[in-house]
Design an enzyme around this catalytic site. Structure first.
Site, mmCIF file in Angstrom:
data_model
loop_
_atom_site.group_PDB
_atom_site.id
_atom_site.type_symbol
_atom_site.label_atom_id
_atom_site.label_comp_id
_atom_site.label_asym_id
_atom_site.label_seq_id
_atom_site.Cartn_x
_atom_site.Cartn_y
_atom_site.Cartn_z
ATOM 1 N N GLU A 1 -3.495 -3.519 14.546
ATOM 2 C CA GLU A 1 -3.884 -3.521 13.137
ATOM 3 C C GLU A 1 -5.264 -4.125 12.960
ATOM 4 O O GLU A 1 -6.101 -3.597 12.214
ATOM 5 C CB GLU A 1 -2.852 -4.305 12.327
ATOM 6 C CG GLU A 1 -3.087 -4.277 10.830
ATOM 7 C CD GLU A 1 -1.961 -4.941 10.058
ATOM 8 O OE1 GLU A 1 -2.057 -4.964 8.811
ATOM 9 O OE2 GLU A 1 -1.006 -5.426 10.679
ATOM 10 N N THR B 1 0.833 -1.201 0.000
ATOM 11 C CA THR B 1 0.000 0.000 0.000
ATOM 12 C C THR B 1 0.868 1.251 0.000
ATOM 13 O O THR B 1 1.876 1.322 0.715
ATOM 14 C CB THR B 1 -0.917 0.000 1.231
ATOM 15 O OG1 THR B 1 -1.735 -1.167 1.215
ATOM 16 C CG2 THR B 1 -1.810 1.230 1.260
#
Length: 392
Positions: free
Chosen positions: A249, A164
């Protein structure tokens, strides 16, 4: 979120005020740009800078580095409100702020914080975490990317995929094996590699099903030399840092899933209340009410759980099993919400000019990214078997 939500009581007054500010910003500044960002495959740099100026990016970061010094909950609020408007933008911020920034705050040297943390908080730069490799994503402790010591430098070789922000990143947080054996946490090191470092290259942006406004690509490292002061934390301790951050996360995945599901609920309710079928509002039909109720239940349960787990993380407590439960449940709830939203809109739900189609594509990502649903089930089963199935 309305005041009758069970999650409402889990926010402090300042956090509720901040939530309103963020929501208004997203409606005013982000929603008009969604179509443009989806086409461009990235968020405009000007938007990130504006978010930095408004204190949205650095809401929980230390004030001495340009942050707001707020609670971790403020960052979770930003994640939910961003995903509600555009999940791709949320993915870019997730890496920049939830992951890279948090690693820098916790383990960066003063020089690293000034050089990398400050620009991230200001929205002047972006970053990537280079962990996943072509041979496998979930087996993170067996990377083929390696680094060897050469005087006061390290030489890195390998490749990463599904990274990403890679096409827009100014700095790459690269995890490589520096000693030890595969499947062992000891022996991994995290390096901060700047974009213009010789030997580092980025592949063509992937053409993705979902999160189209967040750029993703491969990263290649061929004899990349970095000075030893580019090590984040301690040599051979990097995989431990990565493992420590997995609970956080997964909890933030819950925030993102809640935002997507909330957007689906709003789209479905608005359409059902406006659309007439056989002389009746669509919302008057019990089958449609069933769908609305199921979406609303998923939103509520996901939000309450992720708020609760944010507080758990703020207290520094372990929540591995619960975080995996949240990741699994909230991602499935978001996918169901998006599927039902498309169904309620019927033919319009299949048109890209309506948000339901984008929400449907974006929701699916979260059953795969940051640990697949299958991996979450393995974690849940493992932790449950450890406890003998008893509540802790």
């Amino acid at each position: 979120m309305t005041n009758d939500s069970a999650a409402h009581s889990l926010l402090e007054e300042e956090e509720r005020d901040f939530q309103l500010v963020v929501r208004q910003f997203m409606e005013r500044e982000v929603r008009p740009l969604v179509d443009e960002m989806e086409r461009a495959g990235r968020p405009p740099q000007e938007l990130l800078k504006k978010m930095g100026e408004q204190g949205i990016l650095g809401c929980y970061a230390p004030e001495e580095y340009g942050g707001g010094g707020g609670s971790l909950m403020t960052r979770a609020i930003v994640a939910e409100e961003t995903a509600r408007v555009n999940a791709g933008l949320d993915a870019t911020l997730f890496v920049n702020i939830s992951l890279v920034t948090r690693h820098l705050i916790k383990r960066g040297t003063e020089e690293q914080k000034r050089r990398y943390l400050v620009p991230l908080i200001a929205g002047e730069s972006s970053a990537s975490i280079c962990l996943t490799e072509p041979h496998g994503g979930s087996d993170a402790l067996s990377p083929r990317t390696t680094a060897r010591k050469d005087g006061d430098h390290w030489v890195i070789n390998g490749s990463k995929t599904f990274i990403t922000n890679a096409p827009i990143a100014d700095v790459f947080m690269v995890f490589a094996r520096t000693s030890g054996e595969n499947r062992r946490a000891r022996g991994g090191t995290c390096f901060l590699v700047e974009r213009d470092t010789p030997g580092l290259s980025v592949g063509k942006p992937f053409d993705k099903l979902s999160l189209r406004s967040s750029p993703t690509a491969e990263v290649f490292l061929e004899n990349v030399r970095v000075h030893e002061n580019q090590v984040l934390g301690e040599v051979d301790e990097g995989f431990y840092y990565m493992l420590e951050g997995l609970d956080l996360e997964r909890v933030f995945e819950g925030a993102s899933n809640t935002g997507i599901a909330q957007a689906c609920l709003e789209v479905a309710v608005e359409y059902a209340q406006d659309r007439e079928v056989f002389g009746e509002r669509l919302a008057s039909y019990q089958m449609i009410q069933d769908k609305i109720a199921r979406i609303a239940t998923g939103v509520e349960m996901s939000r309450v759980m992720f708020y609760h787990l944010i507080r758990t993380l703020e207290r520094g407590e372990n929540c591995t099993r619960a975080a995996a439960v949240l990741k699994l449940y909230s991602s499935e709830a978001a996918v169901e919400a998006s599927r039902e939203a498309v169904q309620i809109l019927g033919g319009y739900g299949l048109m890209e000019e309506y948000p339901a189609a984008r929400l449907y594509r974006d929701a699916k990502h979260h059953e795969i990214g940051a640990g697949t649903s299958e991996i979450q089930k393995i974690i849940i089963a493992r932790e449950t078997l450890k406890s003998g199935g008893k509540a802790k």
